[in-house]
Motif scaffolding. Structure first.
Motif, PDB file in Angstrom:
ATOM      1  N   THR A 111      -9.645 -10.788 -38.314  1.00  0.00           N
ATOM      2  CA  THR A 111      -9.563  -9.706 -39.242  1.00  0.00           C
ATOM      3  C   THR A 111      -8.510  -8.581 -38.803  1.00  0.00           C
ATOM      4  OG1 THR A 111     -10.967  -8.085 -37.861  1.00  0.00           O
ATOM      5  CG2 THR A 111     -12.115  -9.568 -39.303  1.00  0.00           C
ATOM      6  N   ALA A 112      -7.881  -7.926 -39.942  1.00  0.00           N
ATOM      7  CA  ALA A 112      -6.915  -6.956 -39.908  1.00  0.00           C
ATOM      8  C   ALA A 112      -7.157  -5.897 -38.710  1.00  0.00           C
ATOM      9  CB  ALA A 112      -6.927  -6.084 -40.859  1.00  0.00           C
ATOM     10  N   GLN A 113      -8.624  -5.559 -38.374  1.00  0.00           N
ATOM     11  CA  GLN A 113      -9.019  -4.701 -37.271  1.00  0.00           C
ATOM     12  C   GLN A 113      -8.773  -5.213 -35.930  1.00  0.00           C
ATOM     13  OE1 GLN A 113     -10.435  -5.777 -40.132  1.00  0.00           O
ATOM     14  NE2 GLN A 113     -12.188  -4.457 -40.763  1.00  0.00           N
TER      15      GLN A 113
ATOM     16  N   PHE B 297      -1.509 -19.105 -49.671  1.00  0.00           N
ATOM     17  CA  PHE B 297      -0.495 -19.338 -50.524  1.00  0.00           C
ATOM     18  C   PHE B 297       0.886 -19.013 -49.994  1.00  0.00           C
ATOM     19  CE2 PHE B 297       2.249 -18.086 -54.152  1.00  0.00           C
ATOM     20  CZ  PHE B 297       2.026 -19.289 -54.745  1.00  0.00           C
ATOM     21  N   HIS B 298       1.136 -17.825 -49.281  1.00  0.00           N
ATOM     22  CA  HIS B 298       2.423 -17.135 -48.901  1.00  0.00           C
ATOM     23  C   HIS B 298       3.001 -17.965 -47.513  1.00  0.00           C
ATOM     24  CE1 HIS B 298       0.913 -14.153 -51.621  1.00  0.00           C
ATOM     25  NE2 HIS B 298       2.086 -14.526 -52.155  1.00  0.00           N
ATOM     26  N   LEU B 299       2.289 -18.782 -46.797  1.00  0.00           N
ATOM     27  CA  LEU B 299       2.387 -19.054 -45.506  1.00  0.00           C
ATOM     28  C   LEU B 299       3.620 -20.373 -45.614  1.00  0.00           C
ATOM     29  CD1 LEU B 299      -1.058 -19.682 -43.967  1.00  0.00           C
ATOM     30  CD2 LEU B 299       0.595 -17.512 -43.929  1.00  0.00           C
TER      31      LEU B 299
ATOM     32  N   SER C  87     -15.606  -7.345 -37.272  1.00  0.00           N
ATOM     33  CA  SER C  87     -15.035  -6.122 -37.901  1.00  0.00           C
ATOM     34  C   SER C  87     -15.530  -6.451 -39.434  1.00  0.00           C
ATOM     35  CB  SER C  87     -13.971  -5.889 -37.693  1.00  0.00           C
ATOM     36  OG  SER C  87     -13.259  -6.293 -36.425  1.00  0.00           O
ATOM     37  N   ARG C  88     -15.484  -5.206 -40.231  1.00  0.00           N
ATOM     38  CA  ARG C  88     -15.790  -5.311 -41.517  1.00  0.00           C
ATOM     39  C   ARG C  88     -14.906  -6.284 -42.403  1.00  0.00           C
ATOM     40  NH1 ARG C  88     -15.008  -1.676 -46.072  1.00  0.00           N
ATOM     41  NH2 ARG C  88     -13.348  -0.717 -44.753  1.00  0.00           N
ATOM     42  N   VAL C  89     -15.381  -7.096 -43.112  1.00  0.00           N
ATOM     43  CA  VAL C  89     -14.718  -7.954 -44.037  1.00  0.00           C
ATOM     44  C   VAL C  89     -14.988  -7.471 -45.437  1.00  0.00           C
ATOM     45  CG1 VAL C  89     -14.627 -10.494 -44.991  1.00  0.00           C
ATOM     46  CG2 VAL C  89     -15.030 -10.104 -42.554  1.00  0.00           C
TER      47      VAL C  89
HETATM   48  C1  LIG Z   1      -7.307 -10.778 -52.790  1.00  0.00           C
HETATM   49  S1  LIG Z   1      -7.292 -11.568 -51.311  1.00  0.00           S
HETATM   50  C2  LIG Z   1      -5.618 -11.818 -51.131  1.00  0.00           C
HETATM   51  C3  LIG Z   1      -5.186 -13.228 -50.220  1.00  0.00           C
HETATM   52  C4  LIG Z   1      -3.783 -13.364 -50.115  1.00  0.00           C
HETATM   53  N1  LIG Z   1      -3.154 -12.105 -49.482  1.00  0.00           N
HETATM   54  C5  LIG Z   1      -2.832 -13.601 -51.341  1.00  0.00           C
HETATM   55  O1  LIG Z   1      -1.736 -12.716 -51.903  1.00  0.00           O
HETATM   56  O2  LIG Z   1      -3.164 -14.678 -51.836  1.00  0.00           O
HETATM   57  C6  LIG Z   1      -7.821 -10.748 -50.155  1.00  0.00           C
HETATM   58  C7  LIG Z   1      -8.064 -11.429 -48.611  1.00  0.00           C
HETATM   59  O3  LIG Z   1      -8.314 -10.357 -47.805  1.00  0.00           O
HETATM   60  C8  LIG Z   1      -9.318 -10.789 -46.951  1.00  0.00           C
HETATM   61  N2  LIG Z   1      -9.953  -9.754 -46.057  1.00  0.00           N
HETATM   62  C9  LIG Z   1     -11.209  -9.059 -46.454  1.00  0.00           C
HETATM   63  N3  LIG Z   1     -11.541  -8.480 -45.417  1.00  0.00           N
HETATM   64  C10 LIG Z   1     -10.297  -8.728 -44.498  1.00  0.00           C
HETATM   65  C11 LIG Z   1     -10.260  -7.937 -43.359  1.00  0.00           C
HETATM   66  N4  LIG Z   1     -11.261  -7.060 -42.545  1.00  0.00           N
HETATM   67  N5  LIG Z   1      -9.077  -8.295 -42.747  1.00  0.00           N
HETATM   68  C12 LIG Z   1      -8.180  -9.300 -42.930  1.00  0.00           C
HETATM   69  N6  LIG Z   1      -8.398  -9.709 -44.294  1.00  0.00           N
HETATM   70  C13 LIG Z   1      -9.520  -9.687 -44.924  1.00  0.00           C
HETATM   71  C14 LIG Z   1     -10.224 -11.863 -48.016  1.00  0.00           C
HETATM   72  O4  LIG Z   1     -11.046 -12.469 -47.263  1.00  0.00           O
HETATM   73  C15 LIG Z   1      -9.254 -12.392 -48.740  1.00  0.00           C
HETATM   74  O5  LIG Z   1      -8.873 -13.571 -48.353  1.00  0.00           O
END
Ligand SMILES: C[S@@+](CC[C@H](N)C(=O)[O-])C[C@H]1O[C@@H](n2cnc3c(N)ncnc32)[C@H](O)[C@@H]1O
Length: 229
Positions: free
Chosen positions: A96-98, A54-56, A2-4
């Motif tokens: 991914t979230a999707q 970081f949050h894990l 899915s879209r990243v």
């Molecule tokens: C701005 S970073 C925030 C990372 C983390 N949540 C933090 O606060 O340290 C956004 C993250 O979302 C991820 N991301 C991008 N597309 C995503 C998708 N479709 N589903 C889940 N994560 C995605 C990116 O690869 C990136 O690691």
């Protein structure tokens, strides 16, 4: 897959993003607001778009029994895995979230911070959140409140077309609640502060921000969007 969504701040500068994360919300305003909705003692927590994870460890140290980070960008997932390799009950999955890589009704708390859930277009992820949450669970999305605060004014300069009111309406239509929170960035040195401003904004805007904003801290309003199952 899915879209990243590409995130130049963390994809291109994971080390500086780490510095940024350490300086976000030193008073724990966001975590306290989340706990008022639903805590995570003995819970299974899913951190969607966990980046370098970081949050894990924080969720684990805060009482979660199981913590699963989901991250689609392989170099970041690798860093996240390295961070948690010695932590029992904490793991990182590619995904991914999707298309969340967890079974139906298997998670108590979903957390997504500055990741994927940026309003219109994130409906596939919202459907996945519904699918994976257990009854009694809660989902949290942390994102900028661009309508106020000094950081919000910088964000609006970077994205003049961003419509904060439309964003609030979007989340309300999805049936999510909102709390606008006042937190801050606090960096240990001016050098660290400048480095994080420079990964968040284009060079010209960052120059202007830094020329007009002394010190190592900035007030920063965020939205905590949440729903319970
Ligand atoms: C701005 S970073 C925030 C990372 C983390 N949540 C933090 O606060 O340290 C956004 C993250 O979302 C991820 N991301 C991008 N597309 C995503 C998708 N479709 N589903 C889940 N994560 C995605 C990116 O690869 C990136 O690691």
């Amino acid at each position: 897959m899915s879209r990243v969504i590409r995130s130049p701040n963390i994809w291109d500068n994971p080390d500086v993003y780490e510095v940024e994360n350490r300086g976000v919300d030193p008073d724990g305003v966001i975590e306290a607001a989340m706990r008022e909705v639903r805590g995570w003692d003995a819970a299974t927590v899913l951190d969607v778009g966990c980046g370098t994870g970081f949050h894990l460890p924080r969720f684990a140290a805060g009482g979660a029994a199981r913590v699963i980070g989901v991250e689609p960008h392989p170099p970041l997932a690798k860093l996240a895995r390295r961070r948690v390799r010695d932590l029992p009950g904490v793991e990182v999955r590619a995904g991914t979230a999707q298309a969340l890589p967890v079974p139906d009704a298997s998670v108590d708390v979903v957390h997504a911070r500055w990741a994927y859930f940026f309003g219109p277009g994130c409906e596939p992820g919202l459907a996945e959140v519904d699918r994976v949450l257990r009854p009694g669970g809660a989902a949290f999305v942390v994102d900028n409140d661009a309508s106020r605060s000094t950081f919000g004014s910088w964000f609006r300069r970077a994205l003049p077309e961003y419509d904060a009111a439309a964003m609030e309406r979007y989340w309300a239509r999805q049936g999510w609640s909102r709390r606008s929170l006042d937190m801050r960035w606090e960096q240990p040195t001016r050098e660290a502060f400048e480095s994080v401003v420079r990964i968040e904004f284009a060079p010209e805007l960052a120059d202007d921000i830094l020329a007009n904003h002394p010190g190592t801290t900035v007030d920063y309003a965020v939205n905590l969007f949440w729903r319970t199952q």
